[in-house]
Write a protein that holds these residues in place. Structure first.
Motif, short mmCIF file in Angstrom:
data_model
loop_
_atom_site.label_atom_id
_atom_site.label_comp_id
_atom_site.label_asym_id
_atom_site.label_seq_id
_atom_site.Cartn_x
_atom_site.Cartn_y
_atom_site.Cartn_z
N UNK A 55 0.69 -1.61 0.36
CA UNK A 55 0.06 -0.43 -0.12
C UNK A 55 0.68 1.23 0.16
N UNK A 56 0.50 2.21 -0.79
CA UNK A 56 1.18 3.60 -1.08
C UNK A 56 0.31 4.54 -0.47
N UNK A 57 0.43 5.50 -0.09
CA UNK A 57 -0.13 6.52 0.14
C UNK A 57 -0.51 7.25 -0.50
N UNK A 58 -1.24 7.79 -0.72
CA UNK A 58 -1.25 9.24 -2.21
C UNK A 58 -2.00 10.55 -1.75
N UNK A 83 -0.03 11.39 1.88
CA UNK A 83 0.92 11.39 2.35
C UNK A 83 0.41 11.80 3.88
N UNK A 84 -0.17 12.16 4.37
CA UNK A 84 -1.33 12.08 5.32
C UNK A 84 -2.48 11.82 5.54
N UNK A 85 -2.63 11.07 6.56
CA UNK A 85 -4.56 10.14 6.70
C UNK A 85 -5.23 11.53 7.52
N UNK A 86 -5.92 11.84 6.85
CA UNK A 86 -6.52 13.15 6.17
C UNK A 86 -7.66 13.02 8.38
N UNK A 87 -8.34 12.11 8.73
CA UNK A 87 -9.25 11.62 8.99
C UNK A 87 -9.14 12.40 10.26
#
Length: 100
Positions: free
Chosen positions: A91-94, A96-100
């Protein structure tokens, strides 16, 4: 990680009722251990299409949630279905940070 994705097809006149009948399933799935995401939603373009997206940590946790599939009323409303399961290795985040 496992992803289940695809779509269901129902009569346009039945879509809102079908989705309303799915609310409890979505709530139950999201409470299950290992459920990372679970959504059943109306397509913005096709009035007969219902999009399905699930993300699970493991097969064991997915199978713990699965029952015998849709009940007779739900499956009777289906005109078609194209849903598949995908095994995800990385998995690779698009964002850059978890916005939740």
């Amino acid at each position: 990680m496992l992803i289940v994705a695809g779509h269901l097809t129902v009569a346009a006149t039945q879509r809102e009722a079908y989705l309303a009948g799915c609310e409890r399933v979505v709530e139950q799935a999201r409470r299950m251990p290992g459920c990372l995401d679970f959504a059943i939603s109306a397509d913005r373009v096709d009035p007969q299409r219902i999009n399905v997206f699930e993300r699970w940590r493991s097969r064991t946790e997915l199978e713990a949630f699965r029952g015998d599939g849709p009940d007779d009323a739900a499956s009777g409303a289906l005109l078609g279905a194209a849903v598949a399961e995908y095994d995800v290795a990385a998995e690779r985040s698009l964002t850059g940070a978890d916005l939740e």
